[in-house]
Write a protein that holds these residues in place. Structure first.
Motif, PDB file in Angstrom:
ATOM      1  N   ASN A 172       0.617  -1.174   0.079  1.00  0.00           N
ATOM      2  CA  ASN A 172      -0.173   0.008  -0.157  1.00  0.00           C
ATOM      3  C   ASN A 172       0.773   1.355  -0.016  1.00  0.00           C
ATOM      4  OD1 ASN A 172      -3.057  -1.037   0.598  1.00  0.00           O
ATOM      5  ND2 ASN A 172      -1.700  -2.192   1.977  1.00  0.00           N
ATOM      6  N   LYS A 173       0.254   2.193  -0.266  1.00  0.00           N
ATOM      7  CA  LYS A 173       1.008   3.586  -0.355  1.00  0.00           C
ATOM      8  C   LYS A 173      -0.113   4.675   0.073  1.00  0.00           C
ATOM      9  CE  LYS A 173       0.677   4.643  -5.300  1.00  0.00           C
ATOM     10  NZ  LYS A 173       1.621   4.612  -6.634  1.00  0.00           N
ATOM     11  N   PHE A 174       0.327   5.702   0.427  1.00  0.00           N
ATOM     12  CA  PHE A 174      -0.515   6.876   0.772  1.00  0.00           C
ATOM     13  C   PHE A 174       0.127   8.285   0.427  1.00  0.00           C
ATOM     14  CE2 PHE A 174       1.269   5.522   4.555  1.00  0.00           C
ATOM     15  CZ  PHE A 174       1.604   6.720   5.398  1.00  0.00           C
ATOM     16  N   LYS A 175      -0.622   9.134   0.301  1.00  0.00           N
ATOM     17  CA  LYS A 175       0.464  10.642   0.101  1.00  0.00           C
ATOM     18  C   LYS A 175       0.700  11.382   1.727  1.00  0.00           C
ATOM     19  CE  LYS A 175      -0.042  11.341  -4.307  1.00  0.00           C
ATOM     20  NZ  LYS A 175       1.308  11.613  -5.159  1.00  0.00           N
ATOM     21  N   PHE A 176       1.564  11.781   1.705  1.00  0.00           N
ATOM     22  CA  PHE A 176       1.864  12.301   3.146  1.00  0.00           C
ATOM     23  C   PHE A 176       0.954  13.240   3.496  1.00  0.00           C
ATOM     24  CE2 PHE A 176       4.203  15.644   5.561  1.00  0.00           C
ATOM     25  CZ  PHE A 176       4.160  15.086   6.779  1.00  0.00           C
ATOM     26  N   GLU A 177       0.381  13.758   2.654  1.00  0.00           N
ATOM     27  CA  GLU A 177      -0.653  15.216   2.825  1.00  0.00           C
ATOM     28  C   GLU A 177      -1.884  14.723   3.794  1.00  0.00           C
ATOM     29  OE1 GLU A 177      -2.805  15.375  -1.372  1.00  0.00           O
ATOM     30  OE2 GLU A 177      -1.299  16.453  -1.062  1.00  0.00           O
ATOM     31  N   ASN A 178      -2.141  13.202   3.518  1.00  0.00           N
ATOM     32  CA  ASN A 178      -3.125  12.498   4.376  1.00  0.00           C
ATOM     33  C   ASN A 178      -2.876  12.495   5.810  1.00  0.00           C
ATOM     34  OD1 ASN A 178      -4.166  12.113   1.684  1.00  0.00           O
ATOM     35  ND2 ASN A 178      -3.815   9.810   1.702  1.00  0.00           N
ATOM     36  N   VAL A 179      -1.685  12.857   6.048  1.00  0.00           N
ATOM     37  CA  VAL A 179      -1.318  12.617   7.565  1.00  0.00           C
ATOM     38  C   VAL A 179      -1.779  14.114   8.348  1.00  0.00           C
ATOM     39  CG1 VAL A 179       0.294  12.151   9.340  1.00  0.00           C
ATOM     40  CG2 VAL A 179       0.424  11.136   7.140  1.00  0.00           C
ATOM     41  N   ILE A 353      -3.126   0.276  11.806  1.00  0.00           N
ATOM     42  CA  ILE A 353      -2.280   1.505  12.148  1.00  0.00           C
ATOM     43  C   ILE A 353      -2.473   2.282  11.002  1.00  0.00           C
ATOM     44  CG2 ILE A 353       0.377   1.860  11.831  1.00  0.00           C
ATOM     45  CD1 ILE A 353       0.590  -0.851  13.633  1.00  0.00           C
ATOM     46  N   TRP A 354      -2.621   1.878   9.760  1.00  0.00           N
ATOM     47  CA  TRP A 354      -2.702   2.615   8.549  1.00  0.00           C
ATOM     48  C   TRP A 354      -4.181   3.205   8.317  1.00  0.00           C
ATOM     49  CZ3 TRP A 354       2.231   3.665   8.080  1.00  0.00           C
ATOM     50  CH2 TRP A 354       3.372   2.680   8.051  1.00  0.00           C
ATOM     51  N   GLU A 355      -5.169   2.683   8.800  1.00  0.00           N
ATOM     52  CA  GLU A 355      -6.415   3.189   8.329  1.00  0.00           C
ATOM     53  C   GLU A 355      -6.660   4.690   8.052  1.00  0.00           C
ATOM     54  OE1 GLU A 355      -9.304   1.041  10.757  1.00  0.00           O
ATOM     55  OE2 GLU A 355      -8.766   1.867  12.194  1.00  0.00           O
ATOM     56  N   ASN A 356      -6.120   5.532   8.975  1.00  0.00           N
ATOM     57  CA  ASN A 356      -6.576   6.942   8.880  1.00  0.00           C
ATOM     58  C   ASN A 356      -5.756   7.622   7.725  1.00  0.00           C
ATOM     59  OD1 ASN A 356      -8.265   6.662  11.226  1.00  0.00           O
ATOM     60  ND2 ASN A 356      -6.444   7.193  12.471  1.00  0.00           N
ATOM     61  N   PHE A 357      -4.907   6.954   6.840  1.00  0.00           N
ATOM     62  CA  PHE A 357      -4.183   7.547   5.933  1.00  0.00           C
ATOM     63  C   PHE A 357      -4.620   7.422   4.573  1.00  0.00           C
ATOM     64  CE2 PHE A 357      -0.390   6.726   9.120  1.00  0.00           C
ATOM     65  CZ  PHE A 357      -0.956   7.850   9.720  1.00  0.00           C
ATOM     66  N   ASN A 358      -5.926   6.867   4.398  1.00  0.00           N
ATOM     67  CA  ASN A 358      -6.613   6.536   3.149  1.00  0.00           C
ATOM     68  C   ASN A 358      -5.496   5.827   2.111  1.00  0.00           C
ATOM     69  OD1 ASN A 358      -8.850   7.969   4.015  1.00  0.00           O
ATOM     70  ND2 ASN A 358      -8.093   9.936   3.427  1.00  0.00           N
ATOM     71  N   PRO A 359      -5.130   4.644   2.551  1.00  0.00           N
ATOM     72  CA  PRO A 359      -3.901   3.908   1.677  1.00  0.00           C
ATOM     73  C   PRO A 359      -4.636   3.389   0.467  1.00  0.00           C
ATOM     74  CG  PRO A 359      -4.682   2.849   3.692  1.00  0.00           C
ATOM     75  CD  PRO A 359      -5.288   3.859   4.003  1.00  0.00           C
ATOM     76  N   ILE A 360      -3.927   3.041  -0.510  1.00  0.00           N
ATOM     77  CA  ILE A 360      -4.301   2.636  -1.565  1.00  0.00           C
ATOM     78  C   ILE A 360      -3.175   1.316  -1.899  1.00  0.00           C
ATOM     79  CG2 ILE A 360      -4.379   2.863  -4.237  1.00  0.00           C
ATOM     80  CD1 ILE A 360      -4.505   5.738  -3.674  1.00  0.00           C
TER      81      ILE A 360
END
Length: 373
Positions: A172-179, A353-360
């Motif tokens: 998975n990956k996510f944008k840092f701006e999602n944090v 752990i990661w669910e709040n970051f809208n991972p793809i």
């Protein structure tokens, strides 16, 4: 006619390491290893993993040309201590000819049978710190230095030969701006006060080294319940320090300690070296080393390599302390993309752990198994 030859000389080992360069030439997504490091990794005199594991290296030939490779691995700790009678295979690469795959894996089966093992699983490495899995989805995304890339036909070959899914991993990956940095700052302060914790940040590699042994104690405690777990020896920890710690920006290693200065959580993030490694094409010199240094300092993508929380502190929000640390560091560095290493699809704890970051989920990979006959 396909023939198999066991690697026994230095020149053959170099051919073994170089083979994937031929089948991924001009591929935009394959990330080549550093040739010198890969050869050293397979040297029993240099890599302490061979104290607890046996490995045999094989090349497949067709018309006097190398067309495939595989390592047959037995992790003796796994077999003798954990009573898991598994024959491993890894570093598996082939041309699109199922007969090559068949001959290579029959050799793995043969070695497993000779050692009274029950089943084959792969592709996997020697232990939990190695690469794992055949890529089955996400072929148009660039790889990382800590994952294997492969052509889509690998999956087809394995399944046609009767191998079945053993484990599936998500990348998975996510944008840092999602944090949300403000949120994590507030939660981090609450958690640190409530449980008397302290976050440790670093600017120098030498300040990290005294904590590495303790970090692996937390690593073992965190992951010991997973089905893939094999403990990491002290010698392997020392090897890890030498091989990887100098690669990583000290600012990207975060620790959390309790009131007794005991390490209870950690995370290691690596700058993305993928594009630098592609430009190097396996060679450190003359300019490869400079490319790595540039990526280490300036890459805007990062890979979460390891994260662990001691079981005594799980489900208490301790990861908020770590994410608060990274939010500050990543903002200063201008980080854009956060990429995660392969994680078991059924690891619900890591998903939370990661669910709040809208991972793809951009890649999926599998290990396959087959009973030894």
């Amino acid at each position: 006619m396909i023939s198999i030859k066991e690697v026994t000389t230095k020149s053959e080992m170099k051919q073994f390491v170089l083979f994937p360069f031929s089948i991924y030439k001009d591929n935009d997504y394959w990330v080549p290893p550093i040739i010198k490091d890969e050869i050293a990794n397979f040297d029993a005199n240099k890599n302490p993993v061979f104290k607890n594991a046996d490995a045999r290296f094989f090349l497949a030939y067709k018309n006097n040309k190398i067309v495939g490779r595989v390592i047959a691995i037995i992790n003796w700790y796994e077999v003798n201590k954990q009573k898991i009678k598994k024959m491993r295979f890894g570093w598996f690469d082939v041309i699109d000819d199922i007969e090559v795959t068949k001959v290579l894996l029959e050799k793995v089966n043969e070695i497993g049978k000779q050692n009274n093992l029950d089943y084959i699983e792969g592709p996997v490495g020697f232990n939990n710190l190695d690469k794992t899995g055949v890529l089955i989805d996400g072929f148009n995304h660039i790889g990382t230095m800590i994952t294997w890339y492969n052509h889509p036909y690998y999956k087809v070959h394995l399944e046609q030969l009767g191998f079945v899914k053993e484990k599936e991993y998500l990348e998975n990956k996510f944008k840092f701006e999602n944090v949300d940095g403000t949120y994590y700052k507030r939660i981090s302060n609450i958690i640190q006060r409530r449980f008397k914790l302290k976050a440790l940040d670093f600017t120098k590699t030498k300040d990290i080294l005294p904590y590495v042994d303790e970090m692996f104690e937390v690593f073992d405690a965190t992951y010991s319940k997973l089905s893939t777990f094999v403990p990491i020896s002290d010698a392997q920890i020392a090897y890890f320090k030498k091989k990887y710690i100098s690669f990583i920006n000290p600012e990207y290693i975060k620790f959390v300690v309790n009131e007794n200065e005991k390490l209870i959580a950690f995370a290691i993030v690596m700058p993305s070296f993928s594009e630098a490694l592609q430009k190097m094409n396996g060679k450190l010199f003359p300019f490869g080393f400079l490319r790595l240094l540039n990526a280490r300092k300036h890459s805007k993508d990062v890979t979460f390599y390891l994260i662990g929380v001691h079981p005594d502190y799980q489900n208490k929000g301790v990861t908020a302390v770590i994410f608060d640390q990274y939010a500050t560091t990543f903002k200063e560095k201008g980080i854009v993309n956060c990429i995660r290493t392969p994680e078991l699809e059924d690891n619900e704890a890591i998903k939370k752990i990661w669910e709040n970051f809208n991972p793809i989920t951009h890649k999926r990979r599998r290990t396959y198994r087959k009973n030894i006959v």
